[in-house]
Write an enzyme that holds these catalytic residues in place. Structure first.
Site, short mmCIF file in Angstrom:
data_model
loop_
_atom_site.label_atom_id
_atom_site.label_comp_id
_atom_site.label_asym_id
_atom_site.label_seq_id
_atom_site.Cartn_x
_atom_site.Cartn_y
_atom_site.Cartn_z
CG HIS A 1 52.76 40.21 47.85
ND1 HIS A 1 52.19 41.45 48.04
CD2 HIS A 1 53.19 40.19 46.56
CE1 HIS A 1 52.26 42.14 46.92
NE2 HIS A 1 52.88 41.41 46.00
CG ASP B 1 47.86 36.51 49.55
OD1 ASP B 1 47.22 36.37 48.49
OD2 ASP B 1 48.91 37.16 49.63
CD GLN C 1 51.52 34.68 42.70
OE1 GLN C 1 51.52 33.90 41.74
NE2 GLN C 1 51.77 35.96 42.56
CE LYS D 1 49.00 38.63 41.78
NZ LYS D 1 50.23 39.21 41.26
CB CYS E 1 55.74 42.88 46.72
SG CYS E 1 55.52 44.19 45.53
N1 PMP Z 1 49.60 38.32 47.50
C1 PMP Z 1 50.44 37.70 46.66
C2 PMP Z 1 51.04 36.39 47.08
C3 PMP Z 1 50.74 38.26 45.43
O1 PMP Z 1 51.59 37.65 44.60
C4 PMP Z 1 50.12 39.50 45.08
C5 PMP Z 1 50.41 40.15 43.74
N2 PMP Z 1 51.74 40.21 43.38
C6 PMP Z 1 49.26 40.10 45.99
C7 PMP Z 1 49.01 39.47 47.18
C8 PMP Z 1 48.60 41.40 45.70
O2 PMP Z 1 47.76 41.29 44.60
P1 PMP Z 1 47.20 42.61 43.88
O3 PMP Z 1 48.40 43.44 43.55
O4 PMP Z 1 46.50 42.09 42.69
O5 PMP Z 1 46.31 43.29 44.85
#
Ligand code: PMP
Length: 425
Positions: free
Chosen positions: A139, A216, A219, A242, A382
């Site tokens: 991401h 990270d 998910q 999430k 993203c």
């Molecule tokens: N890493 C991953 C794999 C994600 O899916 C996301 C959120 N879409 C993020 C990081 C970032 O999370 P946040 O927008 O809650 O900071």
């Protein structure tokens, strides 16, 4: 009794308890509504989950009865708020495998957690010619902070490629991770492909070369048991929103030896021990990394989200989502030419299903589904570099959670069939 699968998801040898989805749905007031005249089908939890009544009530309860700033106050409300805030920290510490509470830092989200690391650990330890290794399936939140760090420090950003099946290609790991590698940062579960990565195996390879491992878990933390030490991680980042909790709350877990040697990221109130005009000393962990007034209500309500997940059981949640995913694969195969991205073996993935239609654009898919009350996501999620590797501009993505059941997969597939008729395909 518990055992670990190859992806370090803790499984028990006892059979999973089936989730009572009807009862769970009754806990989520937002689901009880019609969208465009149809019962809401929410299949966008990978972007953000919905909140049970317990979490909403915890927010209300805090603002109605307990709110004050935390840590410094000597009055009853300050004590209540501080107690609630620190209770969540202890809960998070338990939730991720029973780590010391001072290793749990609250941030505004996984994004801030990763930025904190790139600045505080990265600027201290990464030098010209050093290497930072990420993967092709990250991401942007786990790409951009490292890209920027590489630019600041004249370091080299390298990537672990993916196979055509959407797994990490580890065949050349030995040449990608070298003695110049300082950081290996990767997702536990891909937000596009659903792939669950063999983090422990990669962590072992990284540690052998002297690199630290940043995971990270944005998910994976909502969907599987996370034991940060079993993962072999040095740092782990994830977001409350999430995993049934409020927005604006994130977690950074780190090994205390590493956190101790890092300078602060944000500076100001709370994170200091003593301030003079000629000298400032930092507060102890975890407060050194929590400058200013945090999201007090959000953190307190996050505790209710964790309790809700505990009550259901992470193993049961993972099993429930695997069942739905298996069913979704079966039903989606009724649509000729529809391509599901990522691992086709359900055991290797989570319940996030990205797909493309040979003719209809993902944005049109999403718009059509929304007109029938079905919420999915469409776009690059993203993850633009991953899209380029996949040769796609965008995908449609349906993602499930504790409140979804197979009838919603039926609704999705039936609607996709109607969509093809509507578009004359
Ligand atoms: N890493 C991953 C794999 C994600 O899916 C996301 C959120 N879409 C993020 C990081 C970032 O999370 P946040 O927008 O809650 O900071």
């Amino acid at each position: 009794m518990s055992s670990k699968t190859k992806n370090n998801i803790v499984s028990t040898i006892e059979p999973p308890v089936e989730l009572d989805v009807a009862a769970i749905r009754a806990d989520f007031p937002i689901l009880d509504q019609k969208i465009n005249g149809h019962t809401l089908v929410y299949l966008d939890s990978a972007a953000s989950s919905q909140k049970p009544r317990e979490v909403i009530n915890a927010l209300l309860e805090h603002y109605r009865h307990n709110h004050s700033n935390i840590h410094r106050g000597l009055h009853t409300l300050a004590e209540r708020s501080t107690e609630g805030y620190e209770k969540t920290r202890s809960h998070v510490a338990q939730f991720i495998g029973g780590v010391p509470t001072e290793e749990v830092i609250f941030t505004s989200g996984a994004t801030e957690s990763l930025n904190l690391l790139a600045y505080a650990w990265g600027d201290l330890n990464v030098h010209e010619g050093d290497e930072i290794v990420i993967t092709e399936m990250e991401h942007h939140a786990n790409i951009v902070p490292w890209f920027q760090l590489a630019q600041r420090r004249k370091a080299i950003l390298k990537t672990i490629p993916i196979t055509v099946c959407g797994h990490l290609d580890l065949s050349n790991l030995d040449t990608i991770i070298t003695p110049r590698t300082k950081i290996v940062a990767l997702c536990h579960m891909s937000n596009v492909l659903g792939t669950i990565n063999p983090v422990a195996e990669i962590a072992e390879a990284a540690h052998k070369k002297g690199a630290i491992v940043v995971v990270d878990a944005a998910q994976s933390a909502p969907h599987t048991t996370i034991d940060v030490r079993a993962l072999g991680a040095d740092f782990v980042a994830f977001s409350s929103h999430k995993m049934l909790g409020p927005t604006g709350v994130g977690v950074l877990w780190g090994r205390s030896e590493l956190l101790e040697e890092m300078p602060p990221f944000n500076t100001g109130g709370e994170m200091i021990r003593e301030v003079r005009f000629d000298k400032i000393t930092w507060n102890e962990l975890p407060h050194k990394f929590e400058a200013g007034t945090p999201n007090i209500a959000g953190v307190i309500a996050f505790d209710a989200a964790l309790s809700y997940l505990d009550k259901l059981g992470m193993y049961n949640i993972h099993h429930h989502e695997m069942e739905i995913t298996r069913y979704a694969f079966e039903r989606l195969s009724e649509l000729d030419g529809l391509e599901i991205q990522g691992p086709q073996v359900v055991e290797d993935r989570g319940g996030t299903i990205s797909f493309t239609d040979p003719v209809i654009h993902p944005h049109d898919i999403s718009t059509f589904l929304d007109s029938h009350g079905i919420a999915i996501r469409a776009g690059h999620h993203c993850a633009q570099p991953l899209m380029r590797v996949m040769g796609k501009v965008a995908t449609a993505r349906a993602s499930c959670y504790v409140y979804n059941d197979k009838s919603e997969i039926d609704a999705l597939v039936d609607c996709l069939k109607d969509m093809r008729k509507y578009f004359g395909v």
